[in-house]
Design an enzyme around this catalytic site. Structure first.
Site, PDB file in Angstrom:
ATOM      1  N   ASP A  94       5.714   1.958   7.085  1.00  0.00           N
ATOM      2  CA  ASP A  94       3.951   1.299   6.947  1.00  0.00           C
ATOM      3  C   ASP A  94       3.323   2.566   5.612  1.00  0.00           C
ATOM      4  O   ASP A  94       3.346   3.663   6.052  1.00  0.00           O
ATOM      5  CB  ASP A  94       3.557   1.971   8.398  1.00  0.00           C
ATOM      6  CG  ASP A  94       2.505   1.161   8.060  1.00  0.00           C
ATOM      7  OD1 ASP A  94       1.900   0.407   6.800  1.00  0.00           O
ATOM      8  OD2 ASP A  94       1.637   0.796   8.961  1.00  0.00           O
TER       9      ASP A  94
ATOM     10  N   HIS B 234       2.375   4.850  12.936  1.00  0.00           N
ATOM     11  CA  HIS B 234       1.507   5.206  12.980  1.00  0.00           C
ATOM     12  C   HIS B 234       1.667   6.338  13.341  1.00  0.00           C
ATOM     13  O   HIS B 234       0.787   7.689  14.199  1.00  0.00           O
ATOM     14  CB  HIS B 234       0.183   4.603  13.127  1.00  0.00           C
ATOM     15  CG  HIS B 234      -0.199   3.652  12.285  1.00  0.00           C
ATOM     16  ND1 HIS B 234      -1.654   3.353  12.154  1.00  0.00           N
ATOM     17  CD2 HIS B 234       0.285   3.048  10.932  1.00  0.00           C
ATOM     18  CE1 HIS B 234      -1.802   2.232  11.406  1.00  0.00           C
ATOM     19  NE2 HIS B 234      -0.716   2.289  10.590  1.00  0.00           N
TER      20      HIS B 234
ATOM     21  N   HIS C  32       1.322  -1.363  -0.296  1.00  0.00           N
ATOM     22  CA  HIS C  32       0.007   0.076  -0.239  1.00  0.00           C
ATOM     23  C   HIS C  32       0.749   0.968   0.123  1.00  0.00           C
ATOM     24  O   HIS C  32       1.623   1.290   1.015  1.00  0.00           O
ATOM     25  CB  HIS C  32      -0.682  -0.283   0.900  1.00  0.00           C
ATOM     26  CG  HIS C  32      -0.460   0.021   2.227  1.00  0.00           C
ATOM     27  ND1 HIS C  32      -0.296   1.696   3.136  1.00  0.00           N
ATOM     28  CD2 HIS C  32       0.152  -0.598   3.688  1.00  0.00           C
ATOM     29  CE1 HIS C  32       0.624   1.499   4.006  1.00  0.00           C
ATOM     30  NE2 HIS C  32       0.219  -0.421   4.625  1.00  0.00           N
TER      31      HIS C  32
ATOM     32  N   ASP D 204       4.076  -5.236   2.981  1.00  0.00           N
ATOM     33  CA  ASP D 204       3.460  -4.014   4.184  1.00  0.00           C
ATOM     34  C   ASP D 204       4.341  -4.388   5.665  1.00  0.00           C
ATOM     35  O   ASP D 204       4.154  -5.296   6.516  1.00  0.00           O
ATOM     36  CB  ASP D 204       1.716  -4.097   4.591  1.00  0.00           C
ATOM     37  CG  ASP D 204       1.318  -2.798   5.057  1.00  0.00           C
ATOM     38  OD1 ASP D 204       2.450  -2.284   5.702  1.00  0.00           O
ATOM     39  OD2 ASP D 204       0.055  -2.963   6.253  1.00  0.00           O
TER      40      ASP D 204
ATOM     41  N   GLU E 162      -5.159   1.956   2.176  1.00  0.00           N
ATOM     42  CA  GLU E 162      -5.199   0.805   3.170  1.00  0.00           C
ATOM     43  C   GLU E 162      -5.650   1.316   4.661  1.00  0.00           C
ATOM     44  O   GLU E 162      -6.325   0.499   4.670  1.00  0.00           O
ATOM     45  CB  GLU E 162      -4.096  -0.065   2.989  1.00  0.00           C
ATOM     46  CG  GLU E 162      -3.474  -1.094   3.828  1.00  0.00           C
ATOM     47  CD  GLU E 162      -3.394  -1.123   5.128  1.00  0.00           C
ATOM     48  OE1 GLU E 162      -2.864  -2.302   6.258  1.00  0.00           O
ATOM     49  OE2 GLU E 162      -3.162  -0.330   5.412  1.00  0.00           O
ATOM     50  N   GLU E 163      -4.897   2.321   5.018  1.00  0.00           N
ATOM     51  CA  GLU E 163      -5.020   2.504   6.241  1.00  0.00           C
ATOM     52  C   GLU E 163      -6.451   3.109   6.945  1.00  0.00           C
ATOM     53  O   GLU E 163      -6.989   3.165   7.690  1.00  0.00           O
ATOM     54  CB  GLU E 163      -4.271   3.803   6.352  1.00  0.00           C
ATOM     55  CG  GLU E 163      -2.670   3.031   6.560  1.00  0.00           C
ATOM     56  CD  GLU E 163      -1.935   2.677   7.285  1.00  0.00           C
ATOM     57  OE1 GLU E 163      -2.800   1.866   8.837  1.00  0.00           O
ATOM     58  OE2 GLU E 163      -0.882   2.204   7.391  1.00  0.00           O
TER      59      GLU E 163
HETATM   60  N1  DTR Z   1      -1.549  -3.513   8.185  1.00  0.00           N
HETATM   61  C1  DTR Z   1      -0.659  -2.174   8.543  1.00  0.00           C
HETATM   62  C2  DTR Z   1       0.048  -2.881   9.950  1.00  0.00           C
HETATM   63  C3  DTR Z   1       0.373  -4.414  10.001  1.00  0.00           C
HETATM   64  C4  DTR Z   1      -0.232  -4.779  11.309  1.00  0.00           C
HETATM   65  N2  DTR Z   1       0.246  -6.151  11.527  1.00  0.00           N
HETATM   66  C5  DTR Z   1       0.768  -6.822  10.329  1.00  0.00           C
HETATM   67  C6  DTR Z   1       0.354  -7.751   9.703  1.00  0.00           C
HETATM   68  C7  DTR Z   1       1.067  -8.017   8.354  1.00  0.00           C
HETATM   69  C8  DTR Z   1       1.538  -6.715   7.734  1.00  0.00           C
HETATM   70  C9  DTR Z   1       0.766  -5.593   8.021  1.00  0.00           C
HETATM   71  C10 DTR Z   1       0.703  -6.106   9.132  1.00  0.00           C
HETATM   72  C11 DTR Z   1      -0.474  -1.130   8.568  1.00  0.00           C
HETATM   73  O1  DTR Z   1      -0.406  -0.876   7.563  1.00  0.00           O
HETATM   74  O2  DTR Z   1      -1.038  -0.281   9.672  1.00  0.00           O
HETATM   75 ZN    ZN Z   2      -0.373   1.561   9.112  1.00  0.00          ZN
HETATM   76 ZN    ZN Z   3       0.736  -0.749   6.784  1.00  0.00          ZN
END
Ligand code: DTR
Ligand code: ZN
Ligand code: ZN
Length: 325
Positions: free
Chosen positions: A145, A295, A133, A208, A179-180
């Site tokens: 991230d 974040h 993302h 990610d 995505e967020e």
């Molecule tokens: N989705 C992510 C953060 C995240 C937290 N745990 C995982 C495990 C596998 C992939 C991503 C993540 C975010 O964008 O905040």
């Molecule tokens: Zn994130």
């Molecule tokens: Zn992420």
């Protein structure tokens, strides 16, 4: 050689344009590939997978940081830094000979964008796709991230072009928006595919967060064959891995998995705390989060461990070179 490649690119581009119209994608941009760095085209295999220059991945991260700095400190959905990031990635891919499409959607009253890049050639009924993302949260520039995954797959795509790769299977890369906000862009992409188009994606690999400053080496345990490809790579490097358990369904692989597509991926850790056993095997600091800036505004270009970023990016290339052969 160059003429032949150009003609081939345009033919595939035209076919893709027709498919893109059905999917509601914007008209794809097709450009001829730049001059080859070698005179021969490469058939991919695990043995021929390239070492991806981590300096190049870091240069993309530096660009994401600059884009955030110039656009209110973030690259979030609905903010100028998002579209500027997308234009940066698209420009690199177009110049490298990819067929790119920008898919628009609306979320929370703002337009969002996915960027899809196809490498011309290969069997499209067996498409191998890698994604990340491109949006950050509002709070910061989102360099780990998920600038890290976005830059990692970008540099791997550019290596496909440098190697003039001729994979048996078709290769596709995706940068998802919002995505967020709840996997909005990736859900939109998967929903936009017909059942027949979904059936052509034989695997989706998600990246990610792959540069966490207090790193771990986590492998998604969704599809066993895809999990094995990554585990084999780290075994060769004598780096122990763990199954990713921090966020099942928390990233863009979830919509693909829900649609019955085999998924895999890598992760270097977010806000969970590194245990003493993990610090023992991976180094870093026990009792501290894998990414204490998760974040937050401090998720900047200094919030990256170059070693994990390099290894995980090389693992992306290894997996794609093997899976596309
Ligand atoms: N989705 C992510 C953060 C995240 C937290 N745990 C995982 C495990 C596998 C992939 C991503 C993540 C975010 O964008 O905040
Ligand atoms: Zn994130
Ligand atoms: Zn992420």
């Amino acid at each position: 050689m160059r003429m032949k490649h150009t003609r081939h690119t345009l033919t595939v581009g035209a076919a893709f344009a027709a498919a893109a119209m059905t999917l509601g994608l914007a008209a794809p941009t097709v450009q001829a590939a730049p001059p080859a760095t070698s005179t021969t085209s490469a058939t991919p295999s695990a043995a021929t997978a390239p070492d991806i220059p981590v300096a190049n991945v870091k240069a993309h991260l530096g660009q994401f940081q600059q884009i955030a700095d110039a656009n209110g400190g973030n690259r979030a959905h609905g903010h100028a830094g998002y579209k500027t990031s997308l234009d940066y990635v698209k420009g690199k891919l177009d110049a490298a000979g990819f067929t790119t499409s920008v898919q628009e959607f609306t979320s929370s009253g703002a337009t969002g964008y996915n960027l899809i890049a196809d490498w011309p050639g290969g069997d499209t009924t067996k498409t191998v796709m890698a994604g990340a993302h491109l949006d950050s949260v509002d709070e910061g520039p989102g360099v780990n991230d998920d600038g890290s995954g976005s830059a990692g797959i970008l540099e791997t795509a550019l290596a496909v072009s440098r190697d003039r790769l001729k994979p048996a299977k078709h290769l596709r890369f995706g940068w998802f928006g919002a995505e967020e906000l709840g996997l909005v862009g990736s859900k939109h992409y998967v929903d936009s595919l017909s059942a027949a188009e979904r059936a052509k994606i034989s695997s989706y690999l998600n990246f990610d967060m792959i540069g966490s400053p207090n790193p771990g080496y986590f492998v998604y345990d969704d599809d066993p064959a895809l999990e094995k490809v990554f585990k084999d790579y780290f075994t060769k490097l004598s780096i122990p891995t763990e199954v990713e358990t921090e966020g099942d369904g928390r990233s863009d692989h979830a919509p693909f998995k829900d649609a019955g597509i085999p998924v895999g991926g890598l992760f270097s850790g977010a806000d969970y705390i590194k245990t003493p056993a993990q610090a023992q095997k991976w180094g870093g600091t026990a009792g501290k989060a894998f990414d204490a800036c998760y974040h937050r505004s401090c998720d900047t270009s200094t919030n990256i461990d170059d070693t994990v970023l390099g290894h995980q990016t090389d693992a992306i290339a290894y997996a794609l070179w093997q899976l596309a052969s």
